[in-house]
Scaffold this motif. Structure first.
Motif, PDB file in Angstrom:
ATOM      1  N   PHE A   1      25.551   8.508 -45.053  1.00 21.09           N
ATOM      2  CA  PHE A   1      26.699   9.191 -44.452  1.00 21.09           C
ATOM      3  C   PHE A   1      26.653   9.098 -42.927  1.00 21.09           C
ATOM      4  CE2 PHE A   1      26.148  11.095 -48.622  1.00 21.09           C
ATOM      5  CZ  PHE A   1      27.437  11.045 -49.127  1.00 21.09           C
ATOM      6  N   ALA A   2      25.458   9.216 -42.365  1.00 21.45           N
ATOM      7  CA  ALA A   2      25.323   9.079 -40.917  1.00 21.45           C
ATOM      8  C   ALA A   2      25.692   7.666 -40.489  1.00 21.45           C
ATOM      9  CB  ALA A   2      23.895   9.413 -40.485  1.00 21.45           C
ATOM     10  N   GLY A   3      25.320   6.683 -41.309  1.00 24.49           N
ATOM     11  CA  GLY A   3      25.672   5.297 -41.007  1.00 24.49           C
ATOM     12  C   GLY A   3      27.171   5.068 -41.057  1.00 24.49           C
ATOM     13  N   ALA A   4      27.832   5.684 -42.042  1.00 24.95           N
ATOM     14  CA  ALA A   4      29.292   5.565 -42.138  1.00 24.95           C
ATOM     15  C   ALA A   4      29.960   6.197 -40.929  1.00 24.95           C
ATOM     16  CB  ALA A   4      29.784   6.223 -43.426  1.00 24.95           C
ATOM     17  N   LEU A   5      29.417   7.332 -40.469  1.00 26.65           N
ATOM     18  CA  LEU A   5      29.945   7.988 -39.268  1.00 26.65           C
ATOM     19  C   LEU A   5      29.796   7.075 -38.062  1.00 26.65           C
ATOM     20  CD1 LEU A   5      30.994  10.518 -37.755  1.00 26.65           C
ATOM     21  CD2 LEU A   5      28.605  11.264 -37.555  1.00 26.65           C
ATOM     22  N   SER A   6      28.651   6.415 -37.966  1.00 27.29           N
ATOM     23  CA  SER A   6      28.400   5.513 -36.844  1.00 27.29           C
ATOM     24  C   SER A   6      29.368   4.340 -36.846  1.00 27.29           C
ATOM     25  CB  SER A   6      26.956   4.996 -36.902  1.00 27.29           C
ATOM     26  OG  SER A   6      26.036   6.069 -36.821  1.00 27.29           O
ATOM     27  N   LEU A   7      29.585   3.748 -38.025  1.00 32.68           N
ATOM     28  CA  LEU A   7      30.500   2.615 -38.129  1.00 32.68           C
ATOM     29  C   LEU A   7      31.931   3.039 -37.821  1.00 32.68           C
ATOM     30  CD1 LEU A   7      29.136   0.873 -41.350  1.00 32.68           C
ATOM     31  CD2 LEU A   7      28.959   0.037 -39.012  1.00 32.68           C
ATOM     32  N   GLY A   8      32.350   4.166 -38.407  1.00 34.53           N
ATOM     33  CA  GLY A   8      33.717   4.628 -38.229  1.00 34.53           C
ATOM     34  C   GLY A   8      34.055   4.998 -36.799  1.00 34.53           C
ATOM     35  N   TYR A   9      33.054   5.386 -36.042  1.00 32.37           N
ATOM     36  CA  TYR A   9      33.283   5.807 -34.661  1.00 32.37           C
ATOM     37  C   TYR A   9      33.895   4.676 -33.834  1.00 32.37           C
ATOM     38  CZ  TYR A   9      32.300   7.604 -29.949  1.00 32.37           C
ATOM     39  OH  TYR A   9      32.411   8.032 -28.654  1.00 32.37           O
ATOM     40  N   GLY A  10      33.437   3.454 -34.072  1.00 28.85           N
ATOM     41  CA  GLY A  10      33.908   2.327 -33.278  1.00 28.85           C
ATOM     42  C   GLY A  10      35.214   1.725 -33.742  1.00 28.85           C
ATOM     43  N   TYR A  11      35.689   2.133 -34.913  1.00 26.04           N
ATOM     44  CA  TYR A  11      36.892   1.512 -35.467  1.00 26.04           C
ATOM     45  C   TYR A  11      38.144   1.775 -34.631  1.00 26.04           C
ATOM     46  CZ  TYR A  11      34.321   0.543 -39.802  1.00 26.04           C
ATOM     47  OH  TYR A  11      33.437   0.076 -40.733  1.00 26.04           O
ATOM     48  N   ALA A  12      38.161   2.839 -33.845  1.00 26.88           N
ATOM     49  CA  ALA A  12      39.352   3.173 -33.050  1.00 26.88           C
ATOM     50  C   ALA A  12      39.333   2.531 -31.660  1.00 26.88           C
ATOM     51  CB  ALA A  12      39.483   4.687 -32.905  1.00 26.88           C
ATOM     52  N   ILE A  13      38.264   1.821 -31.346  1.00 28.31           N
ATOM     53  CA  ILE A  13      38.199   1.117 -30.063  1.00 28.31           C
ATOM     54  C   ILE A  13      38.961  -0.192 -30.217  1.00 28.31           C
ATOM     55  CG2 ILE A  13      36.676   0.092 -28.342  1.00 28.31           C
ATOM     56  CD1 ILE A  13      34.485   2.006 -29.337  1.00 28.31           C
ATOM     57  N   PRO A  14      40.044  -0.405 -29.475  1.00 31.92           N
ATOM     58  CA  PRO A  14      40.913  -1.572 -29.693  1.00 31.92           C
ATOM     59  C   PRO A  14      40.192  -2.911 -29.774  1.00 31.92           C
ATOM     60  CG  PRO A  14      41.942  -0.068 -28.161  1.00 31.92           C
ATOM     61  CD  PRO A  14      40.556   0.466 -28.401  1.00 31.92           C
ATOM     62  N   ARG A  15      39.321  -3.213 -28.809  1.00 34.41           N
ATOM     63  CA  ARG A  15      38.672  -4.528 -28.816  1.00 34.41           C
ATOM     64  C   ARG A  15      37.692  -4.652 -29.974  1.00 34.41           C
ATOM     65  NH1 ARG A  15      37.049  -1.760 -24.424  1.00 34.41           N
ATOM     66  NH2 ARG A  15      34.872  -1.133 -24.236  1.00 34.41           N
TER      67      ARG A  15
END
Length: 224
Positions: free
Chosen positions: A21-35
């Motif tokens: 779950f912590a890994g999913a949080l880490s991955l999802g965090y960057g998904y909203a960064i446009p580049r």
């Protein structure tokens, strides 16, 4: 140093399934960064192969944090995995820069040093601790310092310059606050698309072993 290095895998291991779950949080965090989103969607790997991508990330994370795997005197699997990640970054960077739809002035250099450093400092260090502690698991100050010690070495092998490596958990948190102050996370549409793929295909398969063939059933249970 030896005690600190040993404390890191112990801290990760005792979190158990919470790591997924912590890994999913880490991955999802960057998904909203446009580049970042543009790179991920350009390769098609997250949207089409979310489960495989999460497994690959998890395998690298396990290799980098396994006891003794980052010791340079033993040639551990963690060092090999980090070098492989560094080479993949170089390959993807060259591929993306060759695309006609990538604007260097607008999008910057893909997988640049700052973004990679932010991924390690924020995604795999600060956010990992925050995610696990939200589930009720607490890390001691010594464990947090051990993680900072290890992530500095991992960052070095991956190619992050010393001035962008974490000195402590508090230092990683300050990097997180600075990063967020610049309002980097603005691409909500891509974030929803990528997070949906992670929730419906990646996380259920990796954390619970649910086969990809049940993705349609999972779609009825997950909504953004």
């Amino acid at each position: 140093t030896g005690v600190q290095t040993c404390a890191l895998p112990i801290a990760y291991c005792r979190a158990g399934p919470a790591n997924a779950f912590a890994g999913a949080l880490s991955l999802g965090y960057g998904y909203a960064i446009p580049r970042t989103a543009k790179i991920l969607l350009a390769t098609g790997r997250i949207e089409e192969m979310a489960g495989k991508r999460l497994v690959e990330t998890g395998q690298w994370l396990l290799a980098a944090t396994a006891p003794g795997s980052m010791r340079p005197d033993r040639g551990g699997s963690g060092i090999a995995a980090c070098i492989r990640v560094r080479l993949v970054h170089a390959y993807v960077r060259r591929h993306i820069l060759a695309r006609v739809d990538w604007d260097l002035h607008r999008d910057a250099i893909p997988l640049n040093a700052t973004d990679i450093a932010a991924t390690l400092n924020i995604g795999f260090f600060a956010l990992h601790i925050q995610g696990v502690e939200k589930l009720g698991i607490r890390y001691s100050p010594g464990e947090k310092q051990a993680m900072a010690h290890m992530w500095r070495w991992v960052a070095h092998v991956v190619g992050v310059s010393p001035d962008l490596q974490p000195l402590s958990y508090e230092h990683a948190r300050s990097i997180q606050q600075t990063f967020e102050a610049f309002e980097q996370r603005t691409d909500t549409d891509s974030a929803k698309l990528l997070t949906t793929a992670l929730l419906r295909q990646g996380l259920p398969q990796v954390a619970f072993g649910i086969p990809a063939s049940r993705a349609n059933d999972l779609a009825l249970l997950t909504a953004l």
